[in-house]
Design a protein around this motif. Structure first.
Motif, PDB file in Angstrom:
ATOM      1  N   ARG A  65       0.872  -1.184   0.000  1.00  0.00           N
ATOM      2  CA  ARG A  65       0.000   0.000   0.000  1.00  0.00           C
ATOM      3  C   ARG A  65       0.902   1.224   0.000  1.00  0.00           C
ATOM      4  O   ARG A  65       1.762   1.373   0.869  1.00  0.00           O
ATOM      5  N   ARG A 101      -7.747  -7.606   3.538  1.00  0.00           N
ATOM      6  CA  ARG A 101      -8.898  -6.824   3.057  1.00  0.00           C
ATOM      7  C   ARG A 101      -8.475  -5.834   1.969  1.00  0.00           C
ATOM      8  O   ARG A 101      -9.135  -5.700   0.940  1.00  0.00           O
ATOM      9  N   PHE A 102      -7.366  -5.133   2.187  1.00  0.00           N
ATOM     10  CA  PHE A 102      -6.837  -4.192   1.203  1.00  0.00           C
ATOM     11  C   PHE A 102      -6.527  -4.922  -0.110  1.00  0.00           C
ATOM     12  O   PHE A 102      -6.894  -4.460  -1.190  1.00  0.00           O
ATOM     13  N   ARG A 104      -7.745  -7.747  -1.289  1.00  0.00           N
ATOM     14  CA  ARG A 104      -8.984  -8.188  -1.945  1.00  0.00           C
ATOM     15  C   ARG A 104      -9.706  -6.997  -2.584  1.00  0.00           C
ATOM     16  O   ARG A 104     -10.149  -7.081  -3.727  1.00  0.00           O
ATOM     17  N   GLU A 105      -9.805  -5.876  -1.862  1.00  0.00           N
ATOM     18  CA  GLU A 105     -10.500  -4.686  -2.386  1.00  0.00           C
ATOM     19  C   GLU A 105      -9.798  -4.104  -3.611  1.00  0.00           C
ATOM     20  O   GLU A 105     -10.450  -3.727  -4.580  1.00  0.00           O
ATOM     21  N   LYS A 106      -8.483  -4.009  -3.544  1.00  0.00           N
ATOM     22  CA  LYS A 106      -7.736  -3.329  -4.605  1.00  0.00           C
ATOM     23  C   LYS A 106      -7.460  -4.222  -5.820  1.00  0.00           C
ATOM     24  O   LYS A 106      -7.363  -3.730  -6.935  1.00  0.00           O
ATOM     25  N   GLY A 108      -9.114  -7.527  -6.307  1.00  0.00           N
ATOM     26  CA  GLY A 108     -10.199  -8.431  -6.672  1.00  0.00           C
ATOM     27  C   GLY A 108      -9.829  -9.884  -6.450  1.00  0.00           C
ATOM     28  O   GLY A 108     -10.605 -10.781  -6.751  1.00  0.00           O
ATOM     29  N   HIS A 119      -6.822  -6.276 -12.266  1.00  0.00           N
ATOM     30  CA  HIS A 119      -7.050  -5.760 -10.913  1.00  0.00           C
ATOM     31  C   HIS A 119      -8.253  -4.817 -10.854  1.00  0.00           C
ATOM     32  O   HIS A 119      -8.531  -4.093 -11.808  1.00  0.00           O
ATOM     33  N   ALA A 120      -8.936  -4.805  -9.716  1.00  0.00           N
ATOM     34  CA  ALA A 120     -10.079  -3.918  -9.493  1.00  0.00           C
ATOM     35  C   ALA A 120      -9.637  -2.455  -9.590  1.00  0.00           C
ATOM     36  O   ALA A 120     -10.332  -1.620 -10.158  1.00  0.00           O
TER      37      ALA A 120
END
Length: 172
Positions: A65, A101-102, A104-106, A108, A119-120
């Motif tokens: 991140r 979580r980061f 998975r969110e960023k 996918g 990537h999302a």
């Protein structure tokens, strides 16, 4: 004698996330299938053991991140290398930890199955220069058991990632 990757892929139906990657690869004109490993490929060593290749031929995806803007930073490194966070930070800015979580969110994808593409949120990317020592690589295909084969040149072309020295202990 072991089965070919194509035979294994035909025998095991792909999970949804790996099907999505297979579709992305097809759109890119990639001619090699997504392969399901019989055991997990969550680590480079596990993937290499399942594929019968060296750990160095695994193109592992590591997400960080970026502190300044919370952007995902994807480092695609040789499975035998540890990533030098200071080298990465010198190129992209200060890094923070990316929790599950980061990731998975960023991306996918779940940790252990992060694919270099699809990537999302488009990540800042660096590609380990050491991957270019090999003719053939294996990368995660969206699931801890799913991988696909490609060349370092194909990986660089698919991702547009900057090739860099990211390995711990290598010359700066």
């Amino acid at each position: 004698m072991s089965q070919s990757a194509e035979q294994v892929a035909e025998q095991i139906e792909l999970p949804e996330s790996a099907q999505r990657v297979a579709g992305l690869l097809a759109e890119l004109g990639h001619d090699r299938p997504v392969v399901m490993l019989p055991a997990t490929g969550k680590t480079s060593a596990e993937a290499a053991a399942g594929l019968g290749c060296s750990v160095a031929e695994i193109a592992k995806s590591i997400i960080f991140r970026r502190v300044e803007d919370d952007a995902p930073v994807l480092v695609i490194a040789s499975g035998s290398n540890r990533v030098d966070e200071a080298k990465v930070a010198a190129r992209v800015g200060a890094l923070g930890k990316a929790d599950a979580r980061f990731v998975r969110e960023k991306t996918g994808y779940a940790i252990g199955g992060v694919c270099p593409i699809g990537h999302a949120v488009p990540p800042v990317m660096l590609l380990d220069q050491d991957l270019f020592r090999y003719d053939s690589l294996w990368a995660a295909a969206g699931h801890p058991h799913a991988v696909f084969n490609l060349t370092p040149q194909q990986l660089q072309q698919m991702t547009g990632a900057e090739v860099a020295d990211v390995a711990l202990g290598a010359a700066a």
